[in-house]
Write a protein that holds these residues in place. Structure first.
Motif, short mmCIF file in Angstrom:
data_model
loop_
_atom_site.label_atom_id
_atom_site.label_comp_id
_atom_site.label_asym_id
_atom_site.label_seq_id
_atom_site.Cartn_x
_atom_site.Cartn_y
_atom_site.Cartn_z
N ALA A 78 0.86 -1.19 0.00
CA ALA A 78 0.00 0.00 0.00
C ALA A 78 0.90 1.24 0.00
N CYS A 79 0.59 2.19 -0.85
CA CYS A 79 1.45 3.37 -0.93
C CYS A 79 0.66 4.62 -1.26
N LYS A 80 1.26 5.76 -0.97
CA LYS A 80 0.71 7.05 -1.36
C LYS A 80 1.84 8.06 -1.42
N ASN A 81 2.11 8.56 -2.61
CA ASN A 81 3.17 9.54 -2.83
C ASN A 81 4.53 9.06 -2.31
N GLU A 82 4.82 7.80 -2.62
CA GLU A 82 6.13 7.23 -2.28
C GLU A 82 6.83 6.73 -3.55
N GLU B 294 9.11 8.01 -5.16
CA GLU B 294 10.56 8.22 -5.15
C GLU B 294 11.30 6.91 -4.97
N GLY B 295 10.72 5.99 -4.19
CA GLY B 295 11.42 4.74 -3.92
C GLY B 295 10.69 3.49 -4.34
N ILE B 296 9.55 3.63 -5.03
CA ILE B 296 8.74 2.44 -5.31
C ILE B 296 9.48 1.44 -6.19
N LYS B 297 10.29 1.92 -7.12
CA LYS B 297 11.05 0.99 -7.97
C LYS B 297 12.04 0.18 -7.13
N LYS B 298 12.67 0.83 -6.18
CA LYS B 298 13.61 0.13 -5.30
C LYS B 298 12.88 -0.92 -4.48
N ILE B 299 11.68 -0.58 -3.98
CA ILE B 299 10.89 -1.53 -3.20
C ILE B 299 10.52 -2.74 -4.05
N LEU B 300 10.03 -2.50 -5.24
CA LEU B 300 9.62 -3.60 -6.12
C LEU B 300 10.79 -4.51 -6.45
N LEU C 102 2.12 5.24 -10.65
CA LEU C 102 1.46 4.36 -11.61
C LEU C 102 2.40 3.95 -12.74
N GLU C 103 3.07 4.92 -13.33
CA GLU C 103 3.96 4.64 -14.46
C GLU C 103 5.11 3.72 -14.06
N LYS C 104 5.65 3.94 -12.87
CA LYS C 104 6.77 3.12 -12.40
C LYS C 104 6.35 1.69 -12.11
N VAL C 105 5.16 1.54 -11.53
CA VAL C 105 4.66 0.19 -11.22
C VAL C 105 4.34 -0.56 -12.49
N LYS C 106 3.69 0.09 -13.43
CA LYS C 106 3.33 -0.55 -14.70
C LYS C 106 4.58 -0.95 -15.47
N LYS C 107 5.59 -0.11 -15.46
CA LYS C 107 6.84 -0.43 -16.16
C LYS C 107 7.52 -1.64 -15.54
N PHE C 108 7.42 -1.77 -14.23
CA PHE C 108 8.00 -2.91 -13.55
C PHE C 108 7.24 -4.19 -13.86
N ARG D 27 14.07 -5.98 12.29
CA ARG D 27 14.57 -4.63 12.54
C ARG D 27 13.94 -3.65 11.55
N GLU D 28 13.34 -2.62 12.08
CA GLU D 28 12.75 -1.57 11.25
C GLU D 28 13.84 -0.60 10.83
N LYS D 29 13.95 -0.39 9.52
CA LYS D 29 14.91 0.57 9.00
C LYS D 29 14.31 1.97 9.05
N ALA D 30 15.17 2.98 8.96
CA ALA D 30 14.67 4.35 8.91
C ALA D 30 13.92 4.57 7.61
N ARG D 31 12.86 5.35 7.66
CA ARG D 31 12.10 5.68 6.45
C ARG D 31 13.05 6.25 5.39
N GLY D 32 12.92 5.73 4.18
CA GLY D 32 13.81 6.17 3.12
C GLY D 32 13.31 7.37 2.34
N TRP D 33 11.98 7.55 2.27
CA TRP D 33 11.38 8.61 1.46
C TRP D 33 9.92 8.76 1.85
#
Length: 227
Positions: A13-17, A19-25, A47-53, A198-204
């Protein structure tokens, strides 16, 4: 146990993230053939980044995180659902540890625990102290009611048996869904486990969870446990 990615769906689930969604995927693709992104109507190119992936993409109903996760639950194809945040705070290497207890039949819900795994996202200030104390208080209520020994019921990084998730028919449309998952599972006799994570620091992106939400958590939990 050998990890079987064909049995796993990952719901993000995401909203205005964007910046890092490609890295997450890219970080989770080795763990699932069914990656689902449910977006809160972002305006940053998500949307464009997810569809491209090549991941599946759905829009939520503008009701909140719980609504987004419920959409993902309905659309998922796997036997096990992994809930993974889009802000870079979850450690993808822990996914097998969440999934395998479900696949081997020893759990229906497995939660990543920051209390035993640690967190790099905790702020040492009044707000951080209040949030940590609130989390501990909620856990203590659940443990007292169900005679469990859980340490973290709010961390969003978790895995759940798909059949169980659909049977429980969650009602929460907001951040309360994590708490609701735990309470309903225990109430209905499903097996709940934890693993250290371990929870990492928020990246973006920016946090959508506000301190006032903790009061809502407490009131909602007391109602579900005792009223």
């Amino acid at each position: 146990m050998v990890y079987n990615k064909s049995k796993v769906s990952i719901i993000i689930a995401c909203k205005n993230e964007g910046e890092g969604i490609k890295k997450i995927l890219n970080s989770v693709k080795k763990y699932s053939n069914d990656i689902i992104v449910v977006d809160g109507h972002s305006n940053d190119g998500t949307l464009e980044k997810v569809k491209k992936f090549g991941a599946s993409f759905y829009l939520d109903n503008k009701k909140g995180r719980g609504d987004a996760l419920k959409i993902g639950i309905r659309q998922a194809k796997g036997d096990v659902l992994v809930f993974f945040d889009a802000d870079g705070s979850h450690d993808e290497k822990d996914i097998p540890g969440l999934v395998n207890p479900i696949l081997n039949g020893t759990a229906d819900l497995v939660i990543g625990s920051r209390r035993t795994g640690g967190s790099f996202d905790v702020k040492v200030n009044l707000t951080g102290i209040i949030r940590a104390a609130g989390c501990d208080f909620l856990v203590s209520l659940v443990n007292h009611k169900y005679r469990t020994s859980l340490t973290d019921i709010l961390y969003s990084f978790r895995a759940m048996r798909a059949l169980t998730a659909r049977k429980l028919n969650f009602k929460s449309n907001d951040f309360g869904i994590e708490q609701e998952m735990v309470v309903l599972c225990l109430k209905e006799g499903y097996k709940v486990k934890e693993i250290p994570s371990r929870e990492k620091a928020r990246g973006w992106g920016e946090s959508k969870l506000h301190t006032i939400t903790g009061i809502k958590f407490i009131l909602s939990l007391i109602k579900s446990l005792y009223l």
